[in-house]
Scaffold this active site. Structure first.
Site: not given
Length: 490
Positions: A205-206, A208, A275
């Protein structure tokens, strides 16, 4: 995603094999109500009402792939404890999921317990160990991956940093992908993605991506810079970054960065949305559709998932409904079936919202109706209007009615800000809808006595209340029809 492309992809899904590998968890949700603070300490007292247990992390990815029509091989690690037995039971209950679970008696099964009230998490308690698996346990995982990933069109590796995804496990996934010809997609919480090697795709994600590259990732331009640096740092063939309401951005080695905006959706619970994104993306890649369609499919699925509570799965029917709703005007999207009403009510209740219900013919909408519905909405957080079908209006009001057909009446009602959902019904009374919705507040006009309100005793029986809204004098459908008739004959 347009409906034809969605239906084509859903038609390809059955029989497509996906292997889900990585950290497996058990998610437990304890729901209840908080109305006081403990006298022992300044903490809320949760009165438990129900509990849900489901597979989380790679297990939730597997559940979502299966719910969308794919066939799943789930490789994970459990402990020799009661939670491990729970995980085995949950896997066995999942249609379309074949469990390849390895037991390590020396470590606990990862368990996350969330305590929820009014749609808000009060506390999360984790039982876990993060030490890397080694020795015979690691070798059993490697051998299991080889068996489970045969003929897989995609291998989805979920690395939550709980010790299952070691160098040997990563290598086994790369080898299995090379042998089966499937795509290897990694969803990782790691500080660096270098150790995954030349996988087909990494999906951070952004936050991470920003953490791993030490770069800001708020705007499109910032994300582009971070993605370009990421491809320089790591061997991955592509990096796909999920950006919540800002959509998805994709960097493929040797190509320009592309941005895919997403439609805004009301978020009830973001748990497990990543997920769901991974599952839909992996299944679409296994079906060998274009990456643009795979991303649109993943966005649609995650958009539905965040409208649910907990680590929820998404069904093909829900995706079709979401695709249809996306092309509707706001008023059209408020007109619902009884089943959708029940789903919406469940979501509202999970967020602690008070649900109101009223009903009527609403043939020619006038000032009195508008004032009545505004008052009804003031008594609740969400208002459902049960709307008589044309035939039931005819039975109640006689020939020549309704003046406006069901579709017209429903859309006009749905256009009001005070109305959250319009649900047509065929019967003379809305009792079945009331039983299905179980509203907290049942509203009728003050021209009724409380004892005359259909469904009133039912609602009071489950702890709800009946309210009588004031009537604006001088306004009625009958009067409006008479006035029009006088003008027509003048």
């Amino acid at each position: 995603m347009d409906l034809s492309a969605l239906q084509h992809l859903l038609g390809l899904a059955p029989g497509r094999r996906v292997a889900c590998v990585g950290d497996l968890m058990v998610d437990r949700f304890v729901y209840g109500e908080v109305s006081r603070v403990s006298p022992e300490a300044p903490v809320p007292v949760l009165v438990r009402s129900r509990e849900l247990v489901m597979l989380g992390a790679s297990g939730n990815v597997a559940r979502n792939v299966a719910a969308l029509g794919g066939e799943v091989s789930l490789v994970g690690l459990i402990g020799g404890d009661s939670e491990g037995k729970e995980a085995l039971r949950l896997v066995g209950e999942e249609t379309g999921v074949e469990g390849y679970l390895v037991t390590d008696a020396d470590r606990p099964t990862t368990l996350k317990t969330r305590f929820v009230s009014g749609g808000q998490q009060l506390l999360r308690v984790d039982l876990e160990t993060s030490r890397a698996v080694t020795g015979e346990v690691e070798q059993r995982l490697v051998r299991t991956i080889r068996d489970a990933a045969k003929d897989a069109g995609a291998i989805l590796l979920s690395d939550y940093g709980k010790g299952v995804v070691t160098e040997a496990v990563i290598a086994a996934c790369r080898d299995a992908a090379a042998e089966s010809g499937g795509k290897l997609v990694v969803d990782s919480k790691a500080r660096s993605f270098a150790r995954y090697g030349a996988v087909d795709m990494i999906k951070p994600n952004a936050a991470e991506l920003g953490h791993a590259t030490d770069l800001p990732t708020e705007t499109d331009d910032e994300v582009e810079v971070a993605l370009i640096k990421a491809l320089e740092l790591w061997e991955a063939k592509a990096i796909l970054v999920t950006r919540a309401s800002k959509g998805i951005s994709l960097a493929v080695r040797g190509e320009k960065v592309r941005h895919f905006p997403t439609a805004a959706r009301e978020v009830f619970d973001a748990s497990g949305a990543g997920d769901t994104t991974l599952a839909a993306l992996g299944l679409a890649l296994a079906a060998e559709v274009a990456i643009e369609d795979a991303i649109a499919f993943a966005q649609l699925a995650s958009g539905v998932a965040v409208g649910k509570v907990g680590t929820a799965t998404v069904s093909p029917d829900e995706l079709i409904e979401a695709a249809l709703s996306a092309h509707m005007a706001p008023a059209e999207a408020k007109v619902a079936t009884a089943q959708r009403m029940m789903d919406e009510v469940a979501r509202w209740r999970a967020k602690g919202l008070k649900v109101g219900f009223t009903n009527g013919c609403f043939d020619i909408l006038h000032k009195g109706h508008v004032a009545y519905l505004a008052q009804a909405r003031a008594w609740c957080d969400r208002l459902i209007v049960g709307l008589n079908s044309d035939e039931s209006v005819r039975i109640l009001k006689g020939e020549g009615r309704p003046v406006n057909d069901l579709e017209s009446r429903a859309l006009v009602l749905a256009g009001l800000g005070s109305v959250d959902l319009v649900v047509p019904f065929e019967e003379e009374t809305p009792v079945k809808l009331i039983e299905a919705a179980r509203p907290d507040v049942l509203v009728k006009g003050a021209d009724y006595a409380e004892s005359e309100v259909v469904g009133g005793e039912l609602v009071k029986g489950w702890g709800g209340e009946v309210k009588l809204a004031a009537i604006v004098e001088g306004y009625s459908t009958t009067a409006a029809i008479a006035k029009m008739s006088r003008k027509a004959s003048a």
